[in-house]
Write a protein that holds these residues in place. Sequence first.
Motif, PDB file in Angstrom:
ATOM      1  N   ASN A   1       0.796  -1.238   0.000  1.00 47.82           N
ATOM      2  CA  ASN A   1       0.000   0.000   0.000  1.00 47.82           C
ATOM      3  C   ASN A   1       0.825   1.282   0.000  1.00 47.82           C
ATOM      4  N   LYS A   2       2.100   1.211  -0.341  1.00 48.91           N
ATOM      5  CA  LYS A   2       2.943   2.406  -0.390  1.00 48.91           C
ATOM      6  C   LYS A   2       3.811   2.347  -1.649  1.00 48.91           C
ATOM      7  N   LYS A   3       3.660   3.326  -2.521  1.00 47.67           N
ATOM      8  CA  LYS A   3       4.577   3.412  -3.650  1.00 47.67           C
ATOM      9  C   LYS A   3       5.916   3.955  -3.165  1.00 47.67           C
ATOM     10  N   ILE A   4       6.993   3.486  -3.781  1.00 49.19           N
ATOM     11  CA  ILE A   4       8.329   3.968  -3.443  1.00 49.19           C
ATOM     12  C   ILE A   4       8.718   4.999  -4.496  1.00 49.19           C
ATOM     13  N   HIS A   5       8.679   6.264  -4.111  1.00 53.60           N
ATOM     14  CA  HIS A   5       8.902   7.364  -5.045  1.00 53.60           C
ATOM     15  C   HIS A   5      10.188   8.127  -4.728  1.00 53.60           C
ATOM     16  N   ALA A   6      10.859   7.781  -3.628  1.00 52.85           N
ATOM     17  CA  ALA A   6      12.115   8.435  -3.259  1.00 52.85           C
ATOM     18  C   ALA A   6      13.175   8.150  -4.313  1.00 52.85           C
ATOM     19  N   LYS A   7      14.078   9.115  -4.542  1.00 51.90           N
ATOM     20  CA  LYS A   7      15.125   8.985  -5.557  1.00 51.90           C
ATOM     21  C   LYS A   7      16.471   8.925  -4.836  1.00 51.90           C
ATOM     22  N   LEU A   8      16.923   7.718  -4.525  1.00 49.58           N
ATOM     23  CA  LEU A   8      18.062   7.536  -3.637  1.00 49.58           C
ATOM     24  C   LEU A   8      19.067   6.535  -4.198  1.00 49.58           C
ATOM     25  N   CYS A   9      20.335   6.779  -3.906  1.00 46.78           N
ATOM     26  CA  CYS A   9      21.385   5.812  -4.232  1.00 46.78           C
ATOM     27  C   CYS A   9      22.474   5.906  -3.173  1.00 46.78           C
ATOM     28  N   VAL A  10      22.928   4.750  -2.682  1.00 45.69           N
ATOM     29  CA  VAL A  10      24.053   4.702  -1.757  1.00 45.69           C
ATOM     30  C   VAL A  10      25.028   3.625  -2.229  1.00 45.69           C
ATOM     31  N   ILE A  11      26.299   4.013  -2.280  1.00 43.50           N
ATOM     32  CA  ILE A  11      27.375   3.119  -2.705  1.00 43.50           C
ATOM     33  C   ILE A  11      28.332   2.971  -1.528  1.00 43.50           C
ATOM     34  N   LYS A  12      28.753   1.733  -1.255  1.00 42.21           N
ATOM     35  CA  LYS A  12      29.666   1.485  -0.147  1.00 42.21           C
ATOM     36  C   LYS A  12      30.955   0.854  -0.661  1.00 42.21           C
ATOM     37  N   LYS A  13      32.059   1.408  -0.194  1.00 42.55           N
ATOM     38  CA  LYS A  13      33.355   0.813  -0.524  1.00 42.55           C
ATOM     39  C   LYS A  13      34.156   0.627   0.755  1.00 42.55           C
ATOM     40  N   ARG A  14      35.066  -0.316   0.704  1.00 43.32           N
ATOM     41  CA  ARG A  14      35.879  -0.643   1.879  1.00 43.32           C
ATOM     42  C   ARG A  14      37.335  -0.355   1.548  1.00 43.32           C
ATOM     43  N   VAL A  15      37.939   0.607   2.266  1.00 39.51           N
ATOM     44  CA  VAL A  15      39.321   1.000   2.031  1.00 39.51           C
ATOM     45  C   VAL A  15      40.058   1.028   3.372  1.00 39.51           C
ATOM     46  N   ASN A  16      41.119   0.215   3.471  1.00 38.76           N
ATOM     47  CA  ASN A  16      41.923   0.163   4.709  1.00 38.76           C
ATOM     48  C   ASN A  16      41.052  -0.095   5.941  1.00 38.76           C
ATOM     49  N   ASN A  17      40.172  -1.086   5.797  1.00 39.67           N
ATOM     50  CA  ASN A  17      39.281  -1.492   6.892  1.00 39.67           C
ATOM     51  C   ASN A  17      38.310  -0.388   7.324  1.00 39.67           C
ATOM     52  N   LYS A  18      38.098   0.563   6.427  1.00 41.80           N
ATOM     53  CA  LYS A  18      37.170   1.646   6.719  1.00 41.80           C
ATOM     54  C   LYS A  18      36.099   1.689   5.628  1.00 41.80           C
TER      55      LYS A  18
ATOM     56  N   ILE B   1      33.503   3.588   3.375  1.00 41.49           N
ATOM     57  CA  ILE B   1      33.211   4.917   2.828  1.00 41.49           C
ATOM     58  C   ILE B   1      31.896   4.821   2.059  1.00 41.49           C
ATOM     59  N   GLN B   2      30.973   5.751   2.328  1.00 37.63           N
ATOM     60  CA  GLN B   2      29.671   5.741   1.658  1.00 37.63           C
ATOM     61  C   GLN B   2      29.454   7.057   0.906  1.00 37.63           C
ATOM     62  N   TYR B   3      28.862   6.935  -0.256  1.00 39.73           N
ATOM     63  CA  TYR B   3      28.556   8.107  -1.072  1.00 39.73           C
ATOM     64  C   TYR B   3      27.427   7.735  -2.021  1.00 39.73           C
ATOM     65  N   GLY B   4      26.857   8.727  -2.677  1.00 38.26           N
ATOM     66  CA  GLY B   4      25.745   8.447  -3.588  1.00 38.26           C
ATOM     67  C   GLY B   4      25.052   9.728  -3.996  1.00 38.26           C
ATOM     68  N   PHE B   5      23.737   9.640  -4.190  1.00 37.36           N
ATOM     69  CA  PHE B   5      23.013  10.833  -4.620  1.00 37.36           C
ATOM     70  C   PHE B   5      21.546  10.759  -4.226  1.00 37.36           C
ATOM     71  N   VAL B   6      20.958  11.955  -4.132  1.00 35.49           N
ATOM     72  CA  VAL B   6      19.527  12.126  -3.859  1.00 35.49           C
ATOM     73  C   VAL B   6      19.005  13.086  -4.921  1.00 35.49           C
ATOM     74  N   SER B   7      17.865  12.760  -5.517  1.00 33.82           N
ATOM     75  CA  SER B   7      17.387  13.552  -6.663  1.00 33.82           C
ATOM     76  C   SER B   7      15.923  13.925  -6.514  1.00 33.82           C
TER      77      SER B   7
END
Length: 687
Positions: free
Chosen positions: A430-447, A449-455
């Motif tokens: 009963n809920k359309k998903i209309h949010a415009k979201l992207c999240v990318i995760k990478k692992r560097v030196n055991n840490k 890092i997240q980045y992406g976009f919202v539109s």
Amino acid sequence: MAQQFNPRDITWLGFNARVLQEAKDATVPLPLRIRFLGIFSNNLDEFFRVRVAGLKRAMDFKTKVIQESFYEAPSKILQKINKIVIDQQSDFEKTWREVQKEMAKQNVFIKDSKSLSAAQKDFVVKYFDEEIESNMIPILLHENVPMPYMRDKSLYIGVAMRRKEWQYESKFAIIEVPTTTNSRFVILPTENKSEKNVMLLEDVIIYNLPHIFSYFGYDDFEANCFKVTKDAEFDLDNDIKTTLADKIEKGIKSRRKGKPTRFVFDKEMDKALLEFLIRKLNLSKKDSIIPGQKIHNFRHFMDFPDVFKAYEKPVERTSFTHQAFDNKERVTDVIIKKDILLTFPYHTYTPVIDLLRESAMDPDVKSIQLTAYRLASNSKIINALVNAARNGKDVTVMLELRARFDEEANLQWKERLELEGVKVLVGIPNKKIHAKLCVIKKRVNNKTIQYGFVSTGNFNEKTAKIYGDSMLMTANRSIMADINKVFSVLNKPKADPTAILKSCKTLLVCPQFMRDKIIWHIDREIEEAKAGRKAEIIIKVNSLSDKILITKIYQAAEVGVDMKMIVRGIYCAVNQKGFKKKIYAISIVDEYLEHARIMYFYNKGKNDFYLSSADWMSRNLDYRIEAATPILQNDLKKQLKHMLEIQLADNVKARVLDKNIRNEYVKGDEKKLIRSQIEIYHYLKNL
């Protein structure tokens, strides 16, 4: 004093009238005027398929709640709609005649079956024989045989046949014009090379009617086009054993049974055939039976062939690369260092595709999560995600199967993605998903890092060339944390999302919580105005119809908050008596479709900005998963504020939104014309 609201459907027709104004505007290049006529027609088709159909269903319910949700009795709104649509149709036809005169000045002519040269007649016969005949099926109509299934978006030719020596007996037939397999436009050969002749597919068929029905012995034909618009809504059954995908597939098939909401026909149609069709389609006086001119399904004219003299495309209509990506640095590296605001279609969409392609190849990237609502037919977004999955990334796509009129395409995307190993989410009940979201995760030196976009708009590189939208590319930790919360909700469709969504600290999310936060922001401006201090709100949306938020806007205007609105389409607010400061509301209709949703609150000079996927409509705020991101960098806030100020100063393509929806152009200094889409291009280009 009772508050006033304009019915949303009447205000939407006001928006479509603004589209028609662009087709009427002699300063608009001729190919674009034709395109605007096609957009007007396509808009009206969808309006009847969805909104008029909804009003007709609502007439069956007499409850006060139903009446109030439309702001007026559905029966009264339908009466107003019919009158407005007939008037607009007359205006449309007048505009088309004017456009054809302009076409003639460029030696471009639309030929019918009665205006062909001998060589063109031979060409049309051969073209029909080789390209069309195998794709069409003539159907004879009989009084005692049920009407064949009529496709919703199709164009039909109604044929009345007689023998010249016996005019008192007619036979009727219909032919579906095969626009899915053949182009609507046929370029005819001409002796004069400077002249372009275009023939519509239906006229090619009409010219060949004696051949099509030769075995019946008829030699006198009257042929006219018509179309039927049907209710496009479908209900999803509650069978818990059936997957959503299966329900959608069943629903698409059920559209075949939709009731007609409009019947549009050539007013020159044979009267007996017209009466026969109306009777067999079970149409009554309460239905929209609209006489028109010869040409219907004008939506195809959005793709009218390029037969005009080349006009120099303004440089302002050419997308350019955002300055942050002008060097050879990877998109990933740029946005990890700072937030980037992309404004389409001024900025090219390439960095978005490049970011996903980089992520697909980057060995440090572990996962990509993205929401998809409407995708390009050959989506580079999807191709990048498929490559990521093939390279071993954990890829999740939230694919909204209930995106109206894109249901079938999204079912096909679901199948392809799952075959490639992509995890496909299909939403929550009963809920359309209309949010415009992207999240990318990478692992560097055991840490991590997240980045992406919202539109504010769909992840669709095709519409990004013509839709005005904004996108924030960011590695902000709090924004990414909230995006992850939204995806955790999407991954648990049976769980109550309330607690998780309520815990979002940075994003404004729907359902419920975005409206609450908007009210909180408006209340804060109200308190500032009451204290005699500066209070300012600028809202840019596609549609404004939510009564709760409109009422809150009224409260702000009553105490003198400087309320400015840029609303492309539906606008249900009305300036009331007693406002200390009137709402300044405009609509901008130009070559690009204004699609961005932006909120600005002065907040004692701190300038709070949000980019949002949600319009100010109850359906968005209460029945969809939506997201709005704050803009946190001061330089990006200044950019957004400047662009909003440019639009508010538009005196070329802006219309005043008033109670009577007169669509009067904003009056300004004639010596200083401001066309906001052109001015924004120059502003962004020179940053």
